[in-house]
Design an enzyme around this catalytic site. Structure first.
Site, mmCIF file in Angstrom:
data_model
loop_
_atom_site.group_PDB
_atom_site.id
_atom_site.type_symbol
_atom_site.label_atom_id
_atom_site.label_comp_id
_atom_site.label_asym_id
_atom_site.label_seq_id
_atom_site.Cartn_x
_atom_site.Cartn_y
_atom_site.Cartn_z
ATOM 1 N N ASP A 12 1.114 -0.934 0.273
ATOM 2 C CA ASP A 12 0.263 -0.550 0.259
ATOM 3 C C ASP A 12 0.890 1.480 -0.315
ATOM 4 O OD1 ASP A 12 -2.116 -1.624 0.047
ATOM 5 O OD2 ASP A 12 -2.486 -1.107 2.058
ATOM 6 N N ASP B 107 -13.949 -6.619 -5.933
ATOM 7 C CA ASP B 107 -13.528 -6.812 -4.713
ATOM 8 C C ASP B 107 -15.915 -7.777 -4.892
ATOM 9 O OD1 ASP B 107 -11.488 -5.683 -3.562
ATOM 10 O OD2 ASP B 107 -12.455 -3.810 -3.387
#
Lengths: 261, 227
Positions: free
Chosen positions: A11, A130
Site C-alpha cells: 500500500d 472486490d
C-alpha cells in the site's frame, strides 16, 4: 510448465509504504522501491502497488514511485488505485509499470477496460474485483449475484452485479487478468476463499489472482490447487515476516505446485 | 552503442532501465537516420503488431531497419520486436512484417489443452539449445517472464543450425512447444521479456550487449587497419 505466481502487494501513500514493515533489514523500510527490491531478492514473482494517495498530486507521485522502482527491480510491476482513464494509465505505464488494475472506475464505466486494452494490450489490464458472499440473504435475492456480490469504493458500496458474471464480462471487454479479493476473507488470515476463486477461474479463460485471507504457506497451496488460482497475492503476512516468500516457494514446490525457484 | 527504436512500445522504459542498470551504452531514437547509422539495434515490444508496423512505417524506419539487419549488425527483438522479423502475424494480417525470416506469427487457439489460459502470462521454463550465444553461461531450464497471446510455431525455426531458418535458441511449453527465443547470425529474438525476468533476464541482455561490443570492436579494428 507455467509457474504459479506469488505476488506481494504494497500500500503506497504519497510515495511511501503505509503498512508497517518489520522483517527486512532496510535502510528505509518505507521506500516502495527498496521494499520491492527486497521482495525481488526473496523470489517474489510480481509486485503490486496499491496507490491510496488522496492528493491532487496523485498521478505525479505514483509515477515517480514507479519510475524509481523500475530502475532497480526487473520483475513485473502492477499499479492499482485511482486509475480512471487512458491518460492515468499511460502516466503509470510509461514510468515503467507493466500493468494497471482498475476496479470502481471500470464498474462505473465498463468501456474503460476496452479503451485500456486497445491502447496498451490485454496483458497490461487487470480487472480488480472486490467480492462478498451473499449466503446470508434469501435465495430469491441471491440469484442476481450468483452467490458473490461486487463492491466498489474499497468495499464500501454494494453493486447490483455478480462477481462471477462481472469477471466474465471483464474478459469480454478486454481485461487480461482478474485480481479477485474476497472481502469475507480479507484480513482474517484464515485462508483464501477457494470456492469463490475456483468459481471465477472456471468462468473465465484469463489468469485469476486470488487475494484476501492469506495466513500461512498452506493457504497458498490450497488456493493455487483447489482454488484453481493462477497466482496468489498477500500483503501483511509478508510485510510482518509471518511467511517468508522463499520458504513459501519451497513449501509450494513440496506440494507439487510448479513455482519459480 | 545499441540503438533502441522508440515507436511508442509500452515497455521502452523498462528496456532503457535494464540497459542503464547494466551500464550498456545506448541511445533511444525515433529517427530513420539514426537507425540507418546504427551499429546494433534493439526493438522492444509490448502492444499490437499492426500498431508497431504502422508506427515504424510512419517513422520511415521499415526499409532502413531491414537493410541494417540484412547487413548483419546485431539485432535483438523482444516479443513484438521478434515477431517483426517474420512476414506477418495473425494479430494484424493486413500488415506485413520485415520478412527477414519466412512464416507468420500465430495466435494461441481459443481452446487450449488442459484449460490453459490466453494470454500466456507469467514465469515459464526455457529449454535452451546448447549452441545458443544469447544464453551462454546460463543455468539450464531458467524461468523467464512471458506475456503474450501470439507465438512462433516450432516450424518457423530449426532445432539445429539450418540454411535460411533461424535456430530455435530456446523453446518453452504451453499446450505444446513454441519458440521462446531464436538466433540467426547476429539476429536474436526473445518471446519472453528479459527486462522483466529478474537476474536471468539481465544475463540475456548482458550477453547481447557483450556480443555487440565484441562485434563493434572487430569493426573498428578492421577500420584501423584499413586506414
Amino acid at each position: 510448465m507455467l509457474a504459479k505466481r506469488v505476488i506481494a502487494c504494497l500500500d503506497v501513500k504519497d510515495g511511501r509504504v503505509v503498512k508497517g514493515i518489520n522483517f527486512l533489514e532496510l535502510r528505509d523500510a518505507g521506500d516502495p522501491a527498496e521494499l520491492a527490491s527486497a521482495y525481488n531478492l526473496e523470489g517474489v514473482d510480481e509486485v503490486v502497488f496499491l496507490d491510496i494517495t488522496a492528493s491532487h498530486e496523485r498521478r505525479k507521485l505514483i509515477a515517480e514511485t514507479v519510475a524509481r522502482t523500475a530502475q532497480k527491480v526487473f520483475i513485473p510491476l502492477s499499479v492499482g488505485g485511482g486509475i480512471r482513464s487512458v491518460a492515468d494509465a499511460r502516466a503509470i505505464l510509461t514510468s515503467g509499470a507493466d500493468k494497471v488494475s482498475v476496479n470502481t472506475a471500470a464498474v462505473e464505466r465498463p468501456a474503460l477496460i476496452t479503451e485500456l486494452s486497445e491502447e496498451f494490450g490485454a496483458q497490461a489490464v487487470i480487472l480488480a474485483i472486490d467480492a462478498r458472499r451473499e449466503c446470508e440473504r434469501p435465495v430469491e435475492l441471491q440469484s442476481s449475484t450468483s452467490g458473490w456480490r461486487v463492491f466498489t469504493y474499497g468495499g464500501r458500496r454494494p453493486v447490483e452485479l455478480s462477481a462471477i458474471e462481472w469477471a466474465a464480462q471483464g474478459e469480454q471487454l478486454g481485461a487480461g487478468e482478474i485480481l479477485l479479493t474476497s472481502m469475507d476473507c480479507d484480513g482474517t488470515e484464515a485462508g483464501f476463499d477457494c470456492e469463490l476463486t475456483s468459481a471465477v477461474s472456471r468462468a473465465v479463460r484469463i489468469p485469476v489472482i486470488a487475494s484476501g485471507g492469506a495466513g500461512s504457506a498452506e493457504h497458498f497451496a490450497d488456493v493455487l490447487s483447489r482454488g484453481e488460482a493462477d497466482a496468489a497475492l498477500a500483503a501483511s503476512i509478508f510485510h510482518y515476516g509471518k511467511v517468508r516468500v522463499s520458504d513459501l516457494k519451497n513449501h509450494l514446490k513440496s506440494r507439487g505446485i510448479p513455482v519459480r525457484l | 552503442m545499441i540503438t533502441v527504436i522508440d515507436y511508442g512500445a509500452g515497455n521502452l522504459r523498462s528496456v532503457e532501465n535494464t540497459l542503464k542498470f547494466l551500464s550498456v551504452p545506448h541511445r533511444v531514437t525515433s529517427s530513420a537516420a539514426d537507425v540507418a547509422a546504427a551499429s546494433a539495434i534493439l526493438l522492444p515490444g509490448v502492444g499490437h503488431f499492426g500498431q508497431m508496423m504502422r508506427s515504424l512505417d510512419q517513422m520511415a524506419v521499415i526499409g532502413v531497419l531491414r537493410d541494417r539487419i540484412r547487413a548483419g549488425i546485431p539485432y535483438l527483438g523482444i516479443c513484438l520486436g521478434m515477431h517483426a522479423l517474420f512476414e506477418g502475424s495473425d494479430e494484424a494480417p493486413e500488415y506485413a512484417g520485415l520478412g527477414i525470416f519466412s512464416g507468420s506469427v500465430r495466435r494461441f487457439p481459443e481452446n487450449m489443452p488442459a484449460g490453459l489460459k490466453v494470454p500466456h502470462m507469467g514465469w515459464n521454463q526455457l529449454h535452451l539449445a546448447p549452441t545458443s550465444r544469447l544464453f551462454a553461461g546460463m543455468t539450464p531450464q531458467p524461468f523467464v517472464y512471458f506475456a503474450h497471446s501470439y507465438y512462433l510455431p516450432q516450424e518457423l525455426a530449426s532445432s539445429s543450425p539450418a540454411v535460411g531458418q533461424p535456430l530455435a535458441a530456446a523453446v518453452a511449453d504451453y499446450g505444446g512447444e513454441f519458440i521462446a527465443a531464436l538466433e540467426s547470425g547476429n539476429v536474436f529474438g526473445t518471446q519472453f521479456h528479459p527486462e522483466k525476468s529478474g537476474n536471468l533476464g539481465l544475463h540475456v541482455v548482458s550477453n547481447f550487449a557483450e556480443l555487440c561490443a565484441q562485434l563493434s570492436g572487430a569493426v573498428s579494428a578492421r577500420g584501423l587497419h584499413a586506414g
